[in-house]
Scaffold this motif. Structure first.
Motif, PDB file in Angstrom:
ATOM      1  N   ALA A 177      32.772  33.926  37.143  1.00  0.00           N
ATOM      2  CA  ALA A 177      32.088  34.551  38.054  1.00  0.00           C
ATOM      3  C   ALA A 177      32.267  36.049  38.503  1.00  0.00           C
ATOM      4  O   ALA A 177      31.406  36.555  39.053  1.00  0.00           O
ATOM      5  CB  ALA A 177      32.294  33.689  39.425  1.00  0.00           C
ATOM      6  N   LYS A 178      33.341  36.438  37.849  1.00  0.00           N
ATOM      7  CA  LYS A 178      34.072  37.858  38.243  1.00  0.00           C
ATOM      8  C   LYS A 178      33.962  38.104  39.447  1.00  0.00           C
ATOM      9  O   LYS A 178      34.010  39.324  40.105  1.00  0.00           O
ATOM     10  CB  LYS A 178      32.946  38.921  37.466  1.00  0.00           C
ATOM     11  N   VAL A 179      34.550  37.014  40.439  1.00  0.00           N
ATOM     12  CA  VAL A 179      34.576  37.427  41.779  1.00  0.00           C
ATOM     13  C   VAL A 179      35.751  38.443  42.037  1.00  0.00           C
ATOM     14  O   VAL A 179      36.532  38.488  41.401  1.00  0.00           O
ATOM     15  CB  VAL A 179      35.057  36.123  42.424  1.00  0.00           C
ATOM     16  N   GLY A 180      35.321  39.381  43.007  1.00  0.00           N
ATOM     17  CA  GLY A 180      36.222  40.651  43.391  1.00  0.00           C
ATOM     18  C   GLY A 180      35.811  41.062  44.768  1.00  0.00           C
ATOM     19  O   GLY A 180      35.231  40.360  45.593  1.00  0.00           O
ATOM     20  N   VAL A 181      36.260  42.073  45.145  1.00  0.00           N
ATOM     21  CA  VAL A 181      36.133  42.901  46.135  1.00  0.00           C
ATOM     22  C   VAL A 181      34.716  43.225  46.495  1.00  0.00           C
ATOM     23  O   VAL A 181      33.914  43.367  45.649  1.00  0.00           O
ATOM     24  CB  VAL A 181      36.998  44.265  46.198  1.00  0.00           C
ATOM     25  N   GLY A 182      34.281  42.998  47.672  1.00  0.00           N
ATOM     26  CA  GLY A 182      32.994  42.794  48.042  1.00  0.00           C
ATOM     27  C   GLY A 182      32.045  41.587  47.972  1.00  0.00           C
ATOM     28  O   GLY A 182      30.850  41.683  48.403  1.00  0.00           O
ATOM     29  N   GLY A 191      37.564  19.481  48.222  1.00  0.00           N
ATOM     30  CA  GLY A 191      38.583  18.493  47.581  1.00  0.00           C
ATOM     31  C   GLY A 191      39.535  19.445  46.816  1.00  0.00           C
ATOM     32  O   GLY A 191      39.681  20.657  47.082  1.00  0.00           O
ATOM     33  N   GLN A 192      40.308  19.088  45.805  1.00  0.00           N
ATOM     34  CA  GLN A 192      41.330  19.799  45.344  1.00  0.00           C
ATOM     35  C   GLN A 192      40.915  21.086  44.669  1.00  0.00           C
ATOM     36  O   GLN A 192      41.293  22.032  44.493  1.00  0.00           O
ATOM     37  CB  GLN A 192      42.000  18.927  43.828  1.00  0.00           C
ATOM     38  N   GLN A 193      39.605  20.655  43.866  1.00  0.00           N
ATOM     39  CA  GLN A 193      38.973  21.724  43.201  1.00  0.00           C
ATOM     40  C   GLN A 193      38.203  22.898  43.864  1.00  0.00           C
ATOM     41  O   GLN A 193      38.493  23.919  43.814  1.00  0.00           O
ATOM     42  CB  GLN A 193      37.809  20.974  42.147  1.00  0.00           C
ATOM     43  N   GLY A 194      37.476  22.429  45.244  1.00  0.00           N
ATOM     44  CA  GLY A 194      37.305  23.409  46.407  1.00  0.00           C
ATOM     45  C   GLY A 194      38.424  24.119  46.702  1.00  0.00           C
ATOM     46  O   GLY A 194      38.207  25.445  46.825  1.00  0.00           O
ATOM     47  N   LEU A 195      39.556  23.731  47.039  1.00  0.00           N
ATOM     48  CA  LEU A 195      40.508  24.491  47.543  1.00  0.00           C
ATOM     49  C   LEU A 195      41.143  25.121  46.614  1.00  0.00           C
ATOM     50  O   LEU A 195      41.344  26.543  46.825  1.00  0.00           O
ATOM     51  CB  LEU A 195      41.548  23.451  48.183  1.00  0.00           C
ATOM     52  N   ALA A 196      41.130  24.923  45.373  1.00  0.00           N
ATOM     53  CA  ALA A 196      41.513  25.480  44.278  1.00  0.00           C
ATOM     54  C   ALA A 196      40.647  26.907  44.035  1.00  0.00           C
ATOM     55  O   ALA A 196      40.982  28.125  43.992  1.00  0.00           O
ATOM     56  CB  ALA A 196      41.579  25.114  42.854  1.00  0.00           C
ATOM     57  N   CYS A 197      39.273  26.705  44.442  1.00  0.00           N
ATOM     58  CA  CYS A 197      38.394  28.033  44.200  1.00  0.00           C
ATOM     59  C   CYS A 197      38.519  28.873  45.571  1.00  0.00           C
ATOM     60  O   CYS A 197      38.355  30.155  45.288  1.00  0.00           O
ATOM     61  CB  CYS A 197      36.982  27.342  44.370  1.00  0.00           C
ATOM     62  N   VAL A 198      39.027  28.486  46.627  1.00  0.00           N
ATOM     63  CA  VAL A 198      39.169  29.000  47.620  1.00  0.00           C
ATOM     64  C   VAL A 198      40.485  30.148  47.461  1.00  0.00           C
ATOM     65  O   VAL A 198      40.171  31.249  47.715  1.00  0.00           O
ATOM     66  CB  VAL A 198      39.566  28.386  49.042  1.00  0.00           C
ATOM     67  N   LEU A 199      41.600  29.565  46.912  1.00  0.00           N
ATOM     68  CA  LEU A 199      42.718  30.189  46.633  1.00  0.00           C
ATOM     69  C   LEU A 199      42.413  31.407  45.639  1.00  0.00           C
ATOM     70  O   LEU A 199      42.829  32.667  45.702  1.00  0.00           O
ATOM     71  CB  LEU A 199      43.913  29.345  46.087  1.00  0.00           C
ATOM     72  N   ALA A 200      41.655  30.776  44.506  1.00  0.00           N
ATOM     73  CA  ALA A 200      41.397  31.966  43.360  1.00  0.00           C
ATOM     74  C   ALA A 200      40.573  32.941  43.860  1.00  0.00           C
ATOM     75  O   ALA A 200      40.756  34.191  43.489  1.00  0.00           O
ATOM     76  CB  ALA A 200      40.813  31.016  42.154  1.00  0.00           C
ATOM     77  N   ALA A 201      39.567  32.716  44.774  1.00  0.00           N
ATOM     78  CA  ALA A 201      38.415  33.616  45.153  1.00  0.00           C
ATOM     79  C   ALA A 201      39.163  34.655  46.093  1.00  0.00           C
ATOM     80  O   ALA A 201      39.091  35.995  46.042  1.00  0.00           O
ATOM     81  CB  ALA A 201      37.578  33.035  45.899  1.00  0.00           C
ATOM     82  N   LYS A 202      40.050  34.094  46.828  1.00  0.00           N
ATOM     83  CA  LYS A 202      40.914  35.027  47.907  1.00  0.00           C
ATOM     84  C   LYS A 202      41.971  35.899  46.992  1.00  0.00           C
ATOM     85  O   LYS A 202      42.147  37.024  47.333  1.00  0.00           O
ATOM     86  CB  LYS A 202      41.572  34.326  48.871  1.00  0.00           C
ATOM     87  N   ALA A 203      42.515  35.207  46.210  1.00  0.00           N
ATOM     88  CA  ALA A 203      43.712  35.889  45.182  1.00  0.00           C
ATOM     89  C   ALA A 203      42.962  37.091  44.611  1.00  0.00           C
ATOM     90  O   ALA A 203      43.553  38.205  44.245  1.00  0.00           O
ATOM     91  CB  ALA A 203      44.245  34.988  44.278  1.00  0.00           C
ATOM     92  N   ALA A 204      41.632  36.746  44.104  1.00  0.00           N
ATOM     93  CA  ALA A 204      40.701  37.916  43.408  1.00  0.00           C
ATOM     94  C   ALA A 204      40.420  38.880  44.315  1.00  0.00           C
ATOM     95  O   ALA A 204      39.847  39.998  43.982  1.00  0.00           O
ATOM     96  CB  ALA A 204      39.542  37.305  42.724  1.00  0.00           C
TER      97      ALA A 204
END
Length: 367
Positions: A177-182, A191-204
């Protein structure tokens, strides 16, 4: 004493919803093989689904962390590890030679498709020698095609077993998805996968990450805030489209990822809350048709839709680095831990039918 004289204890799923502790011999190894002493293994939704539909007996469990117990000289050279090293395992056993593998997409290699006779940790019949194909065991066999990742010694096992779910998050959010600033990201399903997406998106570096779920998942919704989510939407009491419009000043979401376990409504809602030219990621099997598929809405908003599953070598490395950094309270995710004799309870708990409030359920085969 020869290896074959030693015994390994493992929890074998013998038929649907039935587990038995069985003994296996320690396999003799060639120069291309190894043996892993399992430290801890996380229970995945796939384990729960497979447990309900067992045909041939097998050892489940594929979110595996452990130490190299034995390794052949060629395997040590190829994987860059030695006895005593701590590693995180991938579930895939790709051929390494097909077009998909050559492109780095080994999760799509037909050799890893256990539904069609392929090999995969946590879902391969114990009748295929040496039988130790899953993590709910004291030791696991390391096939020549195994994919291993070195793991820092100081990362707690309770956090390390989140490596593969978090790798999915990095694969989907960052690499695809190329998530980043903005960017504004909406995650459906805490669930596990949703929380993982939260962490990854914020880390990005995403500007705004919004977690969506129902009242029955309120504890997980609240946990998502501790892990970095900027806001939550409780669809039991709030209108999702209105709330996303309010939170984004009418701009809606750049990226929407649906990781809910069932039902068509989250899919159709994903199209409604995505912005014009936004991206909708479908990353959870529904095992059902979507009856109200509005292709005109997809067309009018020029949406991009991606169906995604699994992770790559790179995203697993990203997950390991994220966990090792200590920037996120990953330890909050583990809710239950069981010994080998309680694997059945671990699977039922992960399925919401055992002990209350499950999130990341884990098994320590030495507990």
């Amino acid at each position: 004493m020869k290896n074959s004289d030693k015994r390994v204890l493992a929890a074998v799923a013998t038929e649907p919803l039935v587990t038995q502790i069985q003994e296996f011999p320690v396999p003799e190894l060639s120069a291309n093989e190894g043996l892993l002493k399992v430290e801890m293994v996380g229970v995945c939704g796939t384990d729960v689904a497979n447990y309900k539909h067992i045909s041939d007996p097998r050892i489940l469990g594929h979110h595996v962390v452990g130490h190299i117990e034995k390794i052949g000289a060629e395997a040590a050279k190829r994987w860059g590890v030695q006895e005593g090293d701590r590693v995180a395992m991938e579930e895939y056993l790709p051929c390494g030679q097909c077009d998909r593998c050559r492109e780095g997409l080994y999760r799509a290699c037909s050799f890893t498709d256990s539904r069609r006779g392929g090999l995969r940790y946590g879902n391969t019949s114990m009748h295929l020698k040496p039988g130790l194909w899953g993590g709910f065991s004291q030791y696991m066999y390391l096939h020549p095609n195994a994919v291993v990742h070195r793991l820092p010694k100081d990362v707690p096992a309770a956090e390390a077993v989140f490596t593969l779910p978090l790798a999915n998050g990095f694969e989907w959010m960052c690499l695809e998805a190329k998530v980043g600033v903005g960017k504004t990201v909406v995650v459906q399903g805490p669930g596990q996968q949703g929380l993982a997406c939260v962490l990854a998106a914020k880390a990005a570096g995403a500007d705004k990450v919004i977690m969506v779920g129902r009242q029955t998942s309120i504890r997980r919704l609240q946990l998502s805030m501790q892990l970095g989510a900027d806001a939550i939407v409780n669809t039991t009491t709030e209108n999702l489209v209105d709330r996303i419009a309010e939170m984004t000043d009418g701009k809606m979401a750049d990226v929407v990822v649906d990781v809910t376990s069932g039902g068509a409504e989250p899919v159709t809602q994903a199209f409604a809350i995505a912005k014009n030219r936004g991206l909708v990621i479908l990353a959870a099997y529904k095992y059902a048709k979507i009856p109200e598929w509005d292709s005109d809405l997809v067309l009018s908003k020029s949406l991009t839709i991606k169906g995604l599953r699994g992770h790559s070598y790179r995203s697993v490395e990203m997950a390991i680095q994220c966990i090792a950094s200590g920037k996120f309270p990953v330890s909050l995710l583990q809710s239950h831990r069981y010994g080998l004799q309680d694997v059945d309870l671990a699977l039922r708990t992960a399925d919401g039918k055992g002990e209350p409030n499950p999130l990341l359920v884990a098994v320590n085969p030495w507990q």
